[in-house]
Design a protein around this motif. Structure first.
Motif, mmCIF file in Angstrom:
data_model
loop_
_atom_site.group_PDB
_atom_site.id
_atom_site.type_symbol
_atom_site.label_atom_id
_atom_site.label_comp_id
_atom_site.label_asym_id
_atom_site.label_seq_id
_atom_site.Cartn_x
_atom_site.Cartn_y
_atom_site.Cartn_z
ATOM 1 N N ASP A 5 40.273 45.660 55.453
ATOM 2 C CA ASP A 5 42.151 46.896 55.910
ATOM 3 C C ASP A 5 42.540 46.180 55.473
ATOM 4 O O ASP A 5 43.161 45.344 55.612
ATOM 5 C CB ASP A 5 41.887 46.487 57.473
ATOM 6 N N GLU A 6 43.488 47.694 55.246
ATOM 7 C CA GLU A 6 44.755 47.376 54.825
ATOM 8 C C GLU A 6 44.940 45.597 53.125
ATOM 9 O O GLU A 6 45.419 45.995 52.896
ATOM 10 C CB GLU A 6 45.542 46.498 55.670
ATOM 11 N N ILE A 7 43.456 46.049 52.481
ATOM 12 C CA ILE A 7 43.446 45.262 51.400
ATOM 13 C C ILE A 7 43.189 46.162 50.183
ATOM 14 O O ILE A 7 42.493 47.218 50.609
ATOM 15 C CB ILE A 7 41.774 44.144 51.602
ATOM 16 N N GLY A 8 44.419 46.717 49.681
ATOM 17 C CA GLY A 8 44.210 47.741 48.231
ATOM 18 C C GLY A 8 43.676 47.180 46.961
ATOM 19 O O GLY A 8 43.797 45.782 46.994
ATOM 20 N N GLY A 9 43.536 47.786 46.339
ATOM 21 C CA GLY A 9 42.589 47.052 44.755
ATOM 22 C C GLY A 9 43.431 46.672 43.917
ATOM 23 O O GLY A 9 42.822 45.745 43.218
ATOM 24 N N ARG A 10 45.158 46.419 44.104
ATOM 25 C CA ARG A 10 46.042 45.420 43.474
ATOM 26 C C ARG A 10 45.207 44.324 43.946
ATOM 27 O O ARG A 10 45.538 43.373 43.022
ATOM 28 C CB ARG A 10 47.060 46.076 43.324
ATOM 29 N N GLY B 88 40.502 51.100 61.611
ATOM 30 C CA GLY B 88 41.034 52.868 60.759
ATOM 31 C C GLY B 88 42.289 54.033 61.639
ATOM 32 O O GLY B 88 42.626 53.067 62.385
ATOM 33 N N SER B 89 43.635 54.636 61.043
ATOM 34 C CA SER B 89 44.601 54.779 60.836
ATOM 35 C C SER B 89 44.292 56.222 61.653
ATOM 36 O O SER B 89 45.457 56.906 62.140
ATOM 37 C CB SER B 89 45.339 54.961 59.582
ATOM 38 N N SER B 90 43.422 57.226 60.753
ATOM 39 C CA SER B 90 43.307 58.969 61.061
ATOM 40 C C SER B 90 41.601 59.075 61.160
ATOM 41 O O SER B 90 40.678 57.901 60.596
ATOM 42 C CB SER B 90 43.802 59.359 60.271
ATOM 43 N N ILE B 91 41.477 59.977 61.772
ATOM 44 C CA ILE B 91 39.871 60.323 62.239
ATOM 45 C C ILE B 91 39.536 61.214 60.946
ATOM 46 O O ILE B 91 40.131 61.943 60.246
ATOM 47 C CB ILE B 91 39.809 61.061 63.288
ATOM 48 N N SER B 92 38.538 60.052 60.668
ATOM 49 C CA SER B 92 37.244 61.461 59.220
ATOM 50 C C SER B 92 36.331 61.224 59.200
ATOM 51 O O SER B 92 35.840 60.965 60.206
ATOM 52 C CB SER B 92 38.111 60.139 57.841
ATOM 53 N N SER B 93 35.426 61.657 57.886
ATOM 54 C CA SER B 93 34.332 61.427 58.607
ATOM 55 C C SER B 93 33.519 59.859 58.211
ATOM 56 O O SER B 93 32.385 59.434 58.402
ATOM 57 C CB SER B 93 33.833 62.387 57.636
ATOM 58 N N LYS C 209 44.401 38.378 57.201
ATOM 59 C CA LYS C 209 43.391 39.520 57.555
ATOM 60 C C LYS C 209 42.063 38.653 56.578
ATOM 61 O O LYS C 209 40.729 39.133 56.791
ATOM 62 C CB LYS C 209 43.816 40.037 55.892
ATOM 63 N N LEU C 210 42.335 38.248 54.929
ATOM 64 C CA LEU C 210 41.177 37.708 54.091
ATOM 65 C C LEU C 210 40.091 36.295 54.806
ATOM 66 O O LEU C 210 38.989 36.587 55.344
ATOM 67 C CB LEU C 210 41.552 37.166 52.788
ATOM 68 N N ALA C 211 40.852 35.285 55.860
ATOM 69 C CA ALA C 211 40.050 34.804 56.174
ATOM 70 C C ALA C 211 39.849 34.994 57.531
ATOM 71 O O ALA C 211 38.512 34.391 57.288
ATOM 72 C CB ALA C 211 41.571 33.846 56.636
ATOM 73 N N LYS D 216 42.594 43.697 67.480
ATOM 74 C CA LYS D 216 42.613 42.671 67.512
ATOM 75 C C LYS D 216 41.521 42.435 67.702
ATOM 76 O O LYS D 216 40.252 41.753 67.186
ATOM 77 C CB LYS D 216 43.072 41.821 67.921
ATOM 78 N N ILE D 217 40.622 43.225 68.481
ATOM 79 C CA ILE D 217 39.807 42.814 68.943
ATOM 80 C C ILE D 217 38.330 43.718 68.187
ATOM 81 O O ILE D 217 37.281 43.539 67.986
ATOM 82 C CB ILE D 217 38.711 43.403 70.746
ATOM 83 N N ILE D 218 38.833 44.805 67.996
ATOM 84 C CA ILE D 218 37.939 45.016 66.950
ATOM 85 C C ILE D 218 38.033 44.294 65.354
ATOM 86 O O ILE D 218 36.840 44.578 65.285
ATOM 87 C CB ILE D 218 38.391 46.504 66.297
ATOM 88 N N GLU D 219 39.511 43.815 65.436
ATOM 89 C CA GLU D 219 39.073 43.274 63.902
ATOM 90 C C GLU D 219 38.083 41.430 64.103
ATOM 91 O O GLU D 219 37.616 41.195 63.330
ATOM 92 C CB GLU D 219 40.340 42.180 63.199
#
Ligand code: AMP
Ligand code: ZN
Length: 665
Positions: free
Chosen positions: A545-550, A623-628, A522-524, A613-616
Motif C-alpha cells: 500500500d502506497e509504495i509507488g514505482g519510484r 484500497g481507496s476505491s472499489i474495483s475488480s 510501511k516497508l518494515a 491498521k487491522i487490515i495492514e
C-alpha cells in the motif's frame, strides 16, 4: 448525563479550545489534555454512530480520500482585482468612483493581500457544507474534505450568523511550517518545495485528506457574500466574521482618505516582514456596501476595490563566484556568492541558482551585477542581470561537468532539472551526509555524536560509512579536536546503545532515496525483516500500500549494490535490529495476504483508522476505491448506496464490521 449530551458537550468544549488555539493564538489547555478529550470523544462517537455529526472536531484529522475533485459553479463569481502601484493610481481610482457616486463621502478599508490559494466556503445553519477553489472565477474544485482538516476553519459557527452565506478568504502556509516541511523533504532526499503559495494550493488538491491534516495550513477570511446577512459595510463584515469564529487578521484599517491609505501601505510595506505568512500588497475596498453596489463590476474586477502591490524588495549586487554544493543524495546545487547586501532586513551573501537551466535562462555570469529579490521563497533569488554593468571580458558560465568534491563526471537524466554526482560511495559530502543522516534524531538518534564530529572522524580516516561507527574505540576518538575523556566515552556509549533502535527506524537511517519515515514504517510492517525486504522485487514492492514505482526501484537499486549489502551484513553482526520485535510480530498475521480491502461508512466498535491498521497488520492492503481487484468491502453504517451498487456489480464481497473482525480473530 445522557450520552448525547456528553458527546455534544465534548464537541462544544473541543471547538472552543480549537478556536482559542488556532484562531486567537491563545492556548487554554495543554496539548496532552486536548488529546485525551479528543480520544474520549472519538471513542464515544465510534460507539454511537447514530450521533454522527459532519462538523465534529474529531473530523479534523482527515481520513477521507478524494479521487476526482468535482467541479462546482460558484454561487457568485470570484473576481480578480485591479492593480495599482502609486498614490497617483489611487487618486485616479478615487476620481473615477466619485464620478459615479457624486459627492458622497467615501471611506476605505485597507487589508493586507494574503498570498495563498483563494477559497470560497459555504455555511448553512452555521455548519460548513462546502469549500471550493477559485478555479477560473466562475467554477472551481470542491475541496471540502481537505479544507475541513484546516484547524482555523470553523466547522460550526457561533453567535448571530445568517442561515446561509459564502465566506471568502485565502489559504496560506506560514513560513515556519513551510520551512519545517522542506527540512523534512531534504532529510528524505526529496527536492524542497519552491514557495509557500504553490505548496498551499497544491495541498488543497491532495487526494488523502489525512496528509492535508498534517500540513500546517491556515485560513484567513475577508469577505462575506449572501442575501440578508444584515451587514452594511466591509468593516462590519470583518468584525462579524471574527465574532462567528473565523480567523480575520487584526491588521486592517478604516481610512477617510487616500493619504491615510498610503500611510497604511507604507507602514506595512516594511512591517509585513514580521508577519508569519507571505503578503504581496494591500487591498483597498470602499467601506459602504451600498456604495459597492452602485459601483458594480467591470468584466474582470470590482470597481470598488483595488490592490496596491508592494514592490518585491530588490537590490543589485556583484556576483563574485558561482560555487557548487553536493547534497547527501549527490544532487548538485549551484550557489551565487555575492558581495553582501542588505535585503528586507537581512544581510544576503549567497543565493541559490537552482540548476543549470536557471543560469542559462538569465545568462548569469561571474563578475555580473545581478538583481536579488526576496519573494515568497525563504532563500533570496536572482531575478536578472544588469547588462549595462557587464564587464567587457565577461565569459558565459560553463556549468561544471565534474563533481567539485570527488571529480567524478556528473550525470543528468531526462526530465530531471538537476545534475548528480553518482559516485555515491567515494564522494566525501555524500559519505558524511549519509552518516549524518544515520545518526540524526529521527533515525538512530545517537547521543554524544554530532555532524561536525562526523566530519572530523571522516577526515581522520576513522570512518568511511555508518557501519564503521560501531568499531570506534575511545582511544581512537580521544585525540580528535575538542574531545575529552568524558565526551569520547559518551560517543562510544551512544553508538553502542543505538543497537536497540527498532527496525523501522534502522530502515529509515540507511538513507535509501525516497524512503522517509512513513515509507520505512510501511516497508518494515510489510516485510517484517531485512532479508525479506532485500529479496523483494519491484512488483512485490509496488503491491505494498502506497509504495509507488519510484520508491520501489530506489529500494531495489539500493539492495542490489554490493557495498550496501556488505555494510548491512556488518551492521547485523553488531546487533542492530533488522526485524520487527516479538511484540510487533505478535500483532501481525498473514490472514489477509494479497487481499485488497475497501472500508466505507461509520463503524461501531472500532474507528475507521483502527480498521485500516487491522487490515495492514494482517497483511492486507487498504484500497481507496472499489474495483475488480477489491477482495472485500467492509460496509459500515451510512455507506453511500452507490458504493454498494458498484461492489455488487463487480461481484465484490460485502461484509459487515462484525463479520470482518471475526475473519481476523
Ligand atoms: P489577483 O489574483 O491578483 O487578481 O488578486 C485577487 C485575489 O487576491 C483574490 O482572488 C483573493 O484571492 C486575493 N486576496 C488576498 N487578500 C485579499 C483581501 N484582503 N481581500 C480581497 N482579496 C484578497
Ligand atoms: Zn562527487
Amino acid at each position: 448525563m445522557q450520552i448525547k449530551e456528553q458527546i455534544e458537550s465534548l464537541r462544544q468544549e473541543l471547538r472552543e479550545h480549537n478556536h482559542n488555539y488556532y484562531v486567537l493564538d491563545n492556548a487554554t489547555i495543554s496539548d496532552y489534555e486536548f488529546d485525551v478529550k479528543l480520544k474520549e470523544l472519538q471513542t464515544l462517537e465510534a460507539k454511537h454512530p447514530e450521533l454522527y455529526d459532519a462538523s465534529s472536531p474529531t473530523l479534523r484529522v482527515g481520513g477521507g480520500v478524494t479521487k476526482n475533485f468535482e467541479t462546482v459553479v460558484h454561487n457568485e463569481r470570484m473576481y480578480s482585482l485591479d492593480n495599482s502601484y502609486s498614490k497617483e493610481d489611487l487618486e485616479d481610482w478615487e476620481k473615477r468612483m466619485q464620478r459615479i457616486l457624486g459627492d458622497a463621502q467615501v471611506e476605505f478599508v485597507c487589508e493586507l493581500k494574503y498570498d495563498g490559494a483563494s477559497i470560497s466556503i459555504t455555511y448553512e445553519d452555521g455548519k460548513l457544507v462546502r469549500a471550493v477553489t477559485r478555479g477560473d472565477g466562475f467554477q472551481g474544485d470542491d475541496v471540502t474534505t481537505n479544507v475541513k482538516t484546516i484547524k482555523s476553519v470553523p466547522l460550526q459557527l457561533k453567535g448571530d450568523y445568517p442561515p446561509k452565506f459564502d465566506i471568502r478568504g485565502e489559504i496560506v502556509l506560514p513560513f515556519e511550517g513551510f520551512a519545517q516541511m522542506n527540512a523534512e523533504r531534504v532529510e528524505n532526499g526529496e527536492e524542497p518545495y519552491m514557495n509557500p503559495r504553490n505548496t498551499a494550493s497544491g495541498s488543497l488538491k491532495l487526494q488523502d485528506s489525512s496528509a492535508v491534516a498534517q500540513r500546517p495550513l491556515d485560513c484567513l477570511l475577508y469577505s462575506i457574500i449572501g442575501k440578508d446577512t444584515g451587514i452594511s459595510s466591509q468593516w462590519q463584515m470583518l468584525e462579524k466574521a471574527r465574532e462567528w469564529g473565523f480567523k480575520v487578521p487584526e491588521v486592517a484599517k478604516l481610512c477617510k482618505s487616500t493619504s491615510e491609505v498610503m500611510a497604511f501601505v507604507n507602514e506595512w510595506d516594511s512591517g509585513r516582514h514580521n508577519l508569519p505568512y507571505e503578503t504581496d500588497g494591500v487591498v483597498v475596498k470602499i467601506n459602504s456596501l451600498q456604495h459597492q453596489d452602485e459601483l458594480g463590476f467591470t468584466s474582470k474586477s470590482p470597481r470598488w476595490a483595488m490592490a496596491y502591490k508592494f514592490k518585491a524588495e530588490q537590490v543589485s549586487t556583484l556576483l563574485n563566484e558561482i560555487t557548487y554544493q553536493v547534497g547527501r543524495t549527490g544532487s548538485i546545487t549551484p550557489v551565487a556568492n555575492l558581495v553582501p547586501v542588505l535585503l528586507a532586513g537581512t544581510t544576503v551573501k549567497r543565493a541559490s541558482l537552482h540548476n543549470a537551466d536557471q543560469i542559462a535562462k538569465f545568462d548569469i555570469r561571474e563578475g555580473d551585477t545581478v538583481f536579488v529579490e526576496k519573494g515568497g521563497e525563504i532563500i533570496p533569488k536572482i531575478v536578472g542581470v544588469d547588462f549595462t554593468k557587464r564587464p567587457q571580458d565577461s565569459e558565459p558560465t560553463q556549468y561544471i561537468t565534474h563533481c567539485p568534491e570527488c571529480h567524478e563526471e556528473l550525470v543528468r537524466t531526462e526530465g530531471d532539472a538537476k545534475h548528480y554526482c553518482v559516485n555515491f560511495y567515494g564522494c566525501p559530502p555524500q559519505i558524511t551526509g549519509r552518516i549524518q543522516h544515520f545518526i540524526s534524531r529521527k533515525a538512530m538518534d545517537i547521543e554524544g555524536l554530532g555532524s561536525e564530529t562526523v566530519e572530523l572522524l571522516y577526515k581522520e580516516n576513522l570512518i568511511n560509512n555508518y557501519a564503521d561507527l560501531y568499531t570506534l574505540t575511545k582511544e581512537q576518538v580521544l585525540p580528535l579536536e575538542r574531545m575529552a575523556e568524558k565526551s569520547a566515552e559518551n560517543l562510544v556509549q551512544g553508538v553502542a546503545e543505538s543497537v536497540k533502535i527498532p527496525f523501522e527506524r534502522v530502515l529509515f537511517a540507511l538513507g535509501i532515496r525516497f524512503v522517509g519515515e512513513t515509507v520505512a514504517k510501511k516497508l518494515a510492517r510489510a516485510y517484517k525483516n531485512i532479508d525479506a525486504l532485500m529479496a523483494a522485487s519491484e512488483e512485490s514492492l509496488i503491491a505494498v500500500d502506497e509504495i509507488g514505482g519510484r520508491i520501489a526501484s530506489s529500494v531495489v537499486e539500493f539492495f542490489n549494490n554490493d557495498t550496501n549489502r556488505e555494510i548491512i551484513a556488518r551492521l547485523k553482526t553488531y546487533g542492530l535490529q533488522f526485524s520487527l520485535s516479538e511484540e510487533q510480530l505478535e500483532n501481525q498475521t498473514d490472514t489477509l495476504k494479497g487481499l485488497t480491502i475497501v472500508v466505507s461508512g461509520v463503524f461501531e466498535t472500532v474507528s475507521r483508522d483502527e480498521l485500516k491498521k487491522i487490515i495492514e497488520s494482517n497483511g492486507g492492503k487498504v484500497g481507496s476505491s472499489i474495483s475488480s481487484k477489491t477482495a472485500y468491502l467492509v460496509a459500515g453504517d451510512k455507506m453511500g448506496p452507490s458504493k454498494r451498487t458498484k461492489a455488487e456489480s463487480l461481484n465484490v464481497l460485502i461484509v459487515t464490521e462484525g463479520e470482518f473482525l471475526e475473519m481476523v480473530k
